[in-house]
Design an enzyme around this catalytic site. Sequence first.
Site, PDB file in Angstrom:
ATOM      1  N   SER A 136       0.847  -1.205   0.000  1.00 44.94           N
ATOM      2  CA  SER A 136       0.000   0.000   0.000  1.00 44.94           C
ATOM      3  C   SER A 136       0.869   1.237   0.000  1.00 44.94           C
ATOM      4  CB  SER A 136      -0.942   0.056   1.206  1.00 44.94           C
ATOM      5  OG  SER A 136      -1.499   1.356   1.358  1.00 44.94           O
ATOM      6  N   TYR A 149      -2.714   2.186  10.573  1.00 45.38           N
ATOM      7  CA  TYR A 149      -2.657   1.452   9.299  1.00 45.38           C
ATOM      8  C   TYR A 149      -1.336   1.751   8.596  1.00 45.38           C
ATOM      9  CZ  TYR A 149      -3.968  -0.167   4.628  1.00 45.38           C
ATOM     10  OH  TYR A 149      -4.008  -0.813   3.406  1.00 45.38           O
TER      11      TYR A 149
END
Length: 225
Positions: A136, A149
């Site tokens: 990501s 995250y």
Amino acid sequence: MKTIIVTGAGSGLGKELSLLYSQQGYHVLLTGRSADKLSAVKTEIEQVGGMSNYVVLDVQQESDILKKVEELSKDHNIFGLINNAGVGHFGPFVRIAQQEISEMLHTNVFGTILMTKAVLPLLQAQGEGLLMNIISTAGLRGKVNEAVYAASKFAVRGFTESLQKEYENSPIKVKAVYMGGMDTPFWEGSDHIADSSHFRSAKEVAEMILEQIDQNEIIIESKKS
């Protein structure tokens, strides 16, 4: 036939990568927590002439990982691992619950590390292999309302870059994939993204990954071109 294990293969990018690799002549071992979703992907792969099996596996459970990978290695020639399973909880940092923090760290970080720990010795034993970590763009830069995250993805980035250095002169290829948001079920139940339809589809991202697979670092931003 060479086998690739894909975690989080029941939907989204994991599913699409599984479909593409099955069309390249690999046997794909689908793993995830939902037998129904995995079975549906297996059927879809077989309908287009590919070969796959699935096993229910929770990457948050270390004992489950070790047991299942050992069992799979007895029956299959494990060539590669795609660490795709991941979860995200978003919002102001002070409002993120302890359970949500734990789930992100255990899935995104420990799950990736422990799956790799279980599979890498198999690749070393056969003298070749592929390790792909789906990270990501949150592993490249911090983002508002994504503190934990992003922390989990920065951890996977450091882990991956270190393995790339460790295996840089080896036939085992370590790939780091940094992709932005995709139009997938990942956002269901979250108001962090109001409309995911302007993101790339998981299929499009999967195709872009394979087009760039010769690169050790693959960066795919979320916006459609």
